[in-house]
Design a protein around this motif. Structure first.
Motif, PDB file in Angstrom:
ATOM      1  N   ILE A  57     -10.825   6.283   6.738  1.00 16.51           N
ATOM      2  CA  ILE A  57     -10.017   5.500   5.918  1.00 16.51           C
ATOM      3  C   ILE A  57     -10.431   5.511   4.432  1.00 16.51           C
ATOM      4  CG2 ILE A  57      -7.701   4.551   7.327  1.00 16.51           C
ATOM      5  CD1 ILE A  57      -8.474   1.955   6.855  1.00 16.51           C
ATOM      6  N   GLY A  58     -11.630   5.553   4.578  1.00 16.24           N
ATOM      7  CA  GLY A  58     -12.358   5.067   3.852  1.00 16.24           C
ATOM      8  C   GLY A  58     -13.243   4.090   3.596  1.00 16.24           C
ATOM      9  N   HIS A  59     -13.949   3.605   2.952  1.00 21.15           N
ATOM     10  CA  HIS A  59     -15.419   2.227   2.588  1.00 21.15           C
ATOM     11  C   HIS A  59     -15.844   1.602   4.198  1.00 21.15           C
ATOM     12  CE1 HIS A  59     -13.891   2.043  -1.390  1.00 21.15           C
ATOM     13  NE2 HIS A  59     -12.541   2.193  -0.748  1.00 21.15           N
ATOM     14  N   GLY A  60     -15.718   3.028   4.954  1.00 21.59           N
ATOM     15  CA  GLY A  60     -16.233   2.617   6.556  1.00 21.59           C
ATOM     16  C   GLY A  60     -14.952   1.818   7.220  1.00 21.59           C
ATOM     17  N   GLU A  61     -14.147   1.685   7.066  1.00 15.67           N
ATOM     18  CA  GLU A  61     -12.812   1.348   7.958  1.00 15.67           C
ATOM     19  C   GLU A  61     -11.850   2.730   8.744  1.00 15.67           C
ATOM     20  OE1 GLU A  61     -10.783  -1.074   5.626  1.00 15.67           O
ATOM     21  OE2 GLU A  61     -12.702  -2.496   4.276  1.00 15.67           O
ATOM     22  N   VAL A  62     -11.977   1.940   9.430  1.00 15.35           N
ATOM     23  CA  VAL A  62     -10.570   2.509  10.241  1.00 15.35           C
ATOM     24  C   VAL A  62      -9.560   2.246  10.856  1.00 15.35           C
ATOM     25  CG1 VAL A  62     -13.204   3.910  11.710  1.00 15.35           C
ATOM     26  CG2 VAL A  62     -11.266   2.114  12.524  1.00 15.35           C
ATOM     27  N   MET A  63      -8.226   3.012  11.484  1.00 16.58           N
ATOM     28  CA  MET A  63      -7.255   2.531  11.543  1.00 16.58           C
ATOM     29  C   MET A  63      -7.709   2.365  13.465  1.00 16.58           C
ATOM     30  SD  MET A  63      -4.455   4.952  10.089  1.00 16.58           S
ATOM     31  CE  MET A  63      -2.517   4.004  11.124  1.00 16.58           C
ATOM     32  N   LEU A  64      -7.516   1.668  14.172  1.00 20.58           N
ATOM     33  CA  LEU A  64      -7.619   1.423  15.157  1.00 20.58           C
ATOM     34  C   LEU A  64      -7.398   2.385  16.359  1.00 20.58           C
ATOM     35  CD1 LEU A  64      -8.539  -2.948  15.317  1.00 20.58           C
ATOM     36  CD2 LEU A  64      -9.613  -0.459  15.079  1.00 20.58           C
ATOM     37  N   LYS A  65      -7.246   2.231  17.062  1.00 18.40           N
ATOM     38  CA  LYS A  65      -7.007   3.097  18.185  1.00 18.40           C
ATOM     39  C   LYS A  65      -5.696   2.405  18.483  1.00 18.40           C
ATOM     40  CE  LYS A  65     -10.598   5.319  20.831  1.00 18.40           C
ATOM     41  NZ  LYS A  65     -11.224   5.419  22.288  1.00 18.40           N
ATOM     42  N   LEU A 108      -5.266 -10.212   3.646  1.00 21.23           N
ATOM     43  CA  LEU A 108      -6.952  -9.917   2.948  1.00 21.23           C
ATOM     44  C   LEU A 108      -7.390  -8.512   2.806  1.00 21.23           C
ATOM     45  CD1 LEU A 108      -7.628 -13.500   3.547  1.00 21.23           C
ATOM     46  CD2 LEU A 108      -5.742 -12.216   1.620  1.00 21.23           C
ATOM     47  N   GLU A 109      -7.201  -7.879   1.834  1.00 27.53           N
ATOM     48  CA  GLU A 109      -8.234  -6.650   1.276  1.00 27.53           C
ATOM     49  C   GLU A 109      -9.229  -6.186   0.846  1.00 27.53           C
ATOM     50  OE1 GLU A 109      -9.689  -3.081   2.132  1.00 27.53           O
ATOM     51  OE2 GLU A 109      -8.732  -3.550   3.569  1.00 27.53           O
ATOM     52  N   LEU A 110     -10.509  -5.972   1.252  1.00 27.17           N
ATOM     53  CA  LEU A 110     -11.462  -6.211   0.380  1.00 27.17           C
ATOM     54  C   LEU A 110     -11.464  -5.278  -0.832  1.00 27.17           C
ATOM     55  CD1 LEU A 110     -14.599  -7.288  -0.208  1.00 27.17           C
ATOM     56  CD2 LEU A 110     -15.004  -5.784   1.327  1.00 27.17           C
ATOM     57  N   HIS A 111     -11.070  -3.620  -0.472  1.00 31.97           N
ATOM     58  CA  HIS A 111     -11.343  -2.887  -0.937  1.00 31.97           C
ATOM     59  C   HIS A 111      -9.895  -2.642  -2.194  1.00 31.97           C
ATOM     60  CE1 HIS A 111     -14.598  -1.893   0.765  1.00 31.97           C
ATOM     61  NE2 HIS A 111     -14.214  -1.845   1.711  1.00 31.97           N
ATOM     62  N   ALA A 112      -9.524  -2.589  -3.258  1.00 35.83           N
ATOM     63  CA  ALA A 112      -8.485  -2.967  -4.026  1.00 35.83           C
ATOM     64  C   ALA A 112      -7.836  -1.146  -3.618  1.00 35.83           C
ATOM     65  CB  ALA A 112      -8.841  -2.351  -5.821  1.00 35.83           C
ATOM     66  N   ASP A 113      -8.305  -0.507  -3.954  1.00 39.45           N
ATOM     67  CA  ASP A 113      -7.694   1.000  -3.255  1.00 39.45           C
ATOM     68  C   ASP A 113      -7.215   0.751  -2.368  1.00 39.45           C
ATOM     69  OD1 ASP A 113     -10.588   1.142  -2.325  1.00 39.45           O
ATOM     70  OD2 ASP A 113     -10.402   3.702  -1.874  1.00 39.45           O
ATOM     71  N   ALA A 117      -2.712   1.396  -1.692  1.00 42.93           N
ATOM     72  CA  ALA A 117      -2.329   2.100  -0.766  1.00 42.93           C
ATOM     73  C   ALA A 117      -1.303   1.847  -0.158  1.00 42.93           C
ATOM     74  CB  ALA A 117      -3.271   3.375  -0.509  1.00 42.93           C
ATOM     75  N   ALA A 118      -1.762   0.944   0.853  1.00 49.87           N
ATOM     76  CA  ALA A 118      -0.806   0.483   1.552  1.00 49.87           C
ATOM     77  C   ALA A 118       0.478  -0.502   1.441  1.00 49.87           C
ATOM     78  CB  ALA A 118      -1.885  -1.015   2.513  1.00 49.87           C
ATOM     79  N   HIS A 119       0.157  -0.754   0.439  1.00 52.40           N
ATOM     80  CA  HIS A 119       1.407  -1.325  -0.463  1.00 52.40           C
ATOM     81  C   HIS A 119       1.972  -0.406  -0.810  1.00 52.40           C
ATOM     82  CE1 HIS A 119       4.191  -2.810  -3.750  1.00 52.40           C
ATOM     83  NE2 HIS A 119       3.753  -4.244  -3.309  1.00 52.40           N
ATOM     84  N   ALA A 120       1.556   0.562  -1.537  1.00 50.10           N
ATOM     85  CA  ALA A 120       3.028   1.888  -1.840  1.00 50.10           C
ATOM     86  C   ALA A 120       3.537   2.272  -0.145  1.00 50.10           C
ATOM     87  CB  ALA A 120       1.809   3.192  -2.686  1.00 50.10           C
ATOM     88  N   ARG A 121       3.007   2.739   0.953  1.00 46.73           N
ATOM     89  CA  ARG A 121       3.199   2.162   1.758  1.00 46.73           C
ATOM     90  C   ARG A 121       3.975   2.113   2.656  1.00 46.73           C
ATOM     91  NH1 ARG A 121      -3.017   3.788   3.732  1.00 46.73           N
ATOM     92  NH2 ARG A 121      -3.389   5.630   2.676  1.00 46.73           N
TER      93      ARG A 121
END
Length: 222
Positions: A57-65, A108-113, A117-121
């Motif tokens: 999902i960006g920044h080296g982060e993922v959605m987990l299985k 809590l999320e480190l990356h503002a983008d 996006a999560a809030h919009a979804r």
């Protein structure tokens, strides 16, 4: 162009992936069966929304299985009265699951983008009513708030002491710790009297990306 039947894919995910991995809690299964995971997956990976995969999902982060998410939700045993802290909002889908099972979620999320996006979804799906997302570095965040349950969605080499301080007495913290590729998902239970950790419950082995800033310090080889 092939149209994906996401409702069928969601049902298949629950019945063929999650349930066989000993996720049997009816509330958890119902949550996974109802919430539209595809609405939280980046467009490029939407066709894989219900696959047994980690999705970037960006920044080296993922959605987990999905199976890991299901086991995590079951282990937390959330009650409708619980206040929950999520460390690592990511796509917002797991946040939505927490929100459906608990009274309140602070994420809590480190990356503002990613947070935006999560809030919009969440808002687009009408799932933001009991969820608040904050853009902060959880490893340096100061708070006097206490929570019934805490879920850390990225791995840590060592569990930060501040995470444990945010637990209410009798609360529990889900975290994946250790060194890749042999990590262990654990549930840490806080004492009902003073909040100190009284029991560490090993749940399952996995391997997920580290929370930003929580990876092992590289050791020099001579």
């Amino acid at each position: 162009m092939t149209t994906i039947d996401y409702a069928r894919a969601r049902e298949t995910m629950v019945e063929q992936q999650v349930r066989p991995w000993d996720v049997l809690d009816p509330r958890v299964l119902d949550t996974l069966a109802r919430l539209p995971r595809e609405a939280f997956v980046p467009e490029a990976y939407r066709a894989l929304a219900y696959a047994d995969l980690q999705l970037p999902i960006g920044h080296g982060e993922v959605m987990l299985k999905p199976v890991v998410e299901g086991r995590t939700l079951q282990a937390l045993a959330l009650q409708p009265t619980d206040a929950v802290l999520e460390i690592g909002t990511g796509s917002g889908w797991f946040t939505a699951c927490l929100g459906r099972l608990a009274r309140e979620v602070v994420s809590l999320e480190l990356h503002a983008d990613l947070a935006e996006a999560a809030h919009a979804r969440l808002a687009a799906q009408g799932l933001d009513g009991n969820v608040r997302i904050e853009v902060v570095d959880a490893l340096h965040h100061e708070s006097t708030r206490r929570y019934d349950a805490i879920c850390v969605t990225g791995a840590v080499d060592v569990v930060p002491a501040r995470f444990l301080q945010w637990l209410r007495p009798g609360g529990r913290l889900f975290v994946v710790s250790g060194r890749t590729p042999a990590m262990v998902a654990q549930l840490l239970h806080a004492d009902a009297a003073d909040g100190g950790v009284v029991r560490v419950q090993s749940l399952f082995e996995t391997d997920i990306p580290y929370l930003a800033g929580a990876a092992p310090v590289p050791q020099f080889q001579w």
